[in-house]
Enzyme design. Structure first.
Site, PDB file in Angstrom:
ATOM      1  N   ASP A   1      -0.850  -5.848   0.003  1.00 16.46           N
ATOM      2  CA  ASP A   1      -2.134  -6.137  -0.648  1.00 16.46           C
ATOM      3  C   ASP A   1      -1.943  -7.354  -1.546  1.00 16.46           C
ATOM      4  O   ASP A   1      -0.960  -7.428  -2.302  1.00 16.46           O
ATOM      5  CB  ASP A   1      -2.593  -4.942  -1.501  1.00 16.46           C
ATOM      6  CG  ASP A   1      -3.071  -3.784  -0.652  1.00 16.46           C
ATOM      7  OD1 ASP A   1      -3.798  -4.039   0.323  1.00 16.46           O
ATOM      8  OD2 ASP A   1      -2.716  -2.632  -0.953  1.00 16.46           O
TER       9      ASP A   1
ATOM     10  N   LEU B   1       5.713 -17.177 -20.583  1.00 17.95           N
ATOM     11  CA  LEU B   1       5.039 -17.347 -19.297  1.00 17.95           C
ATOM     12  C   LEU B   1       5.953 -17.062 -18.100  1.00 17.95           C
ATOM     13  O   LEU B   1       5.515 -16.467 -17.109  1.00 17.95           O
ATOM     14  CB  LEU B   1       4.459 -18.757 -19.200  1.00 17.95           C
ATOM     15  CG  LEU B   1       3.323 -19.053 -20.195  1.00 17.95           C
ATOM     16  CD1 LEU B   1       2.803 -20.468 -20.012  1.00 17.95           C
ATOM     17  CD2 LEU B   1       2.200 -18.042 -20.055  1.00 17.95           C
TER      18      LEU B   1
ATOM     19  N   GLU C   1      -5.362   0.417  -8.312  1.00 20.16           N
ATOM     20  CA  GLU C   1      -5.691   0.951  -9.641  1.00 20.16           C
ATOM     21  C   GLU C   1      -4.439   1.108 -10.508  1.00 20.16           C
ATOM     22  O   GLU C   1      -4.434   0.729 -11.688  1.00 20.16           O
ATOM     23  CB  GLU C   1      -6.405   2.307  -9.509  1.00 20.16           C
ATOM     24  CG  GLU C   1      -7.750   2.260  -8.794  1.00 20.16           C
ATOM     25  CD  GLU C   1      -7.633   2.253  -7.284  1.00 20.16           C
ATOM     26  OE1 GLU C   1      -8.681   2.120  -6.610  1.00 20.16           O
ATOM     27  OE2 GLU C   1      -6.496   2.383  -6.769  1.00 20.16           O
TER      28      GLU C   1
ATOM     29  N   CYS D   1       0.843  -1.191   0.000  1.00 21.63           N
ATOM     30  CA  CYS D   1       0.000   0.000   0.000  1.00 21.63           C
ATOM     31  C   CYS D   1       0.885   1.250   0.000  1.00 21.63           C
ATOM     32  O   CYS D   1       1.823   1.352   0.804  1.00 21.63           O
ATOM     33  CB  CYS D   1      -0.914  -0.005   1.229  1.00 21.63           C
ATOM     34  SG  CYS D   1      -1.884   1.515   1.416  1.00 21.63           S
TER      35      CYS D   1
ATOM     36  N   VAL E   1       3.172 -13.521 -24.935  1.00 16.57           N
ATOM     37  CA  VAL E   1       4.124 -13.285 -23.857  1.00 16.57           C
ATOM     38  C   VAL E   1       4.637 -14.613 -23.318  1.00 16.57           C
ATOM     39  O   VAL E   1       3.889 -15.596 -23.200  1.00 16.57           O
ATOM     40  CB  VAL E   1       3.472 -12.446 -22.735  1.00 16.57           C
ATOM     41  CG1 VAL E   1       2.358 -13.224 -22.035  1.00 16.57           C
ATOM     42  CG2 VAL E   1       4.514 -11.962 -21.735  1.00 16.57           C
TER      43      VAL E   1
END
Length: 218
Positions: free
Chosen positions: A60, A77, A95, A53, A75
């Site tokens: 988180d 892996l 976000e 955070c 892509v």
């Protein structure tokens, strides 16, 4: 002598820790050519996403879901695993982290379709899900909505046509019923006329008295 043998922090790290710490998304996110012409969907689930955070420093945790239809590139892996793991020591919001992942894959792969979902574990009684899609999905959604609307309109037209057909059938049935009643009435009138003709004498009047009908002798 002991000072020369002392290892740096980087040298003391396990190889996995070192790979994650030194990962550079611009040069280390390996992509491969897509060898197939047909459209197909690649779905990747990464259930161990972790970041810090930006305000409190608390960790988180989230599961990252990546769905994409490749264009020229896919892509690798292990590279996407290392990139996702590189967030664990970064102070970044829900976000911003999901938007960054989306921007990186959109820029690197230029896929025909891309969808990123970050499903974060609840913290402080708050459950957050961040979902981002590219313009292709928006267009597909608009097309799907238009198809659903057209199907609805077509269905409404079919219902309207069926109602009209029912009304026409009912009107035709009523007309036939009326014609049958007229035919029966005509036949009933003929029978009464024949009964008067064959079963009774003509009505005769005697002065001011009411007419007397006399039935024939059997």
């Amino acid at each position: 002598m002991s000072e020369n043998l002392q290892l740096t922090d980087t040298q003391q790290m396990k190889y996995g820790e070192r790979e994650i710490k030194e990962f550079d998304v611009q040069k280390d996110l390996e992509i491969w050519p897509n060898k197939h012409q047909r459209d197909y969907t690649i779905r990747i689930t990464l259930p161990e996403f972790c970041c810090l955070c930006p305000r409190s420093g608390y960790p988180d945790f989230a599961t990252i879901y990546i769905d994409y239809i490749p264009n020229k590139w896919v892509v690798e892996l292990k590279a996407i695993k290392l990139y996702i793991n590189s967030f664990m020591n970064r102070n970044i919001s829900h976000e911003d982290s999901i938007n960054e992942i989306f921007e990186v894959l959109q820029t690197k792969l230029e896929p025909k379709f891309l969808k990123i979902v970050g499903d974060f574990n609840p913290r402080g009684n708050v459950h957050t899900v961040i979902e981002i899609t590219n313009e292709v999905l928006t267009k597909q959604s608009e097309i799907s909505n238009e198809i659903r609307s057209e199907n609805y309109r077509a269905g409404a037209r079919r219902i309207d046509e069926r109602e009209k057909d029912k009304k026409r059938d009912k009107k035709r049935d009523n007309s036939r019923s009326f014609d049958n009643k007229d035919t029966k009435s005509a036949k009933s009138g003929d029978k009464k006329h024949n009964a008067n003709k064959d079963g009774f004498r003509k009505i005769s009047f005697q002065g001011d008295k009411k007419p007397i009908v006399v039935k024939k002798d059997s």
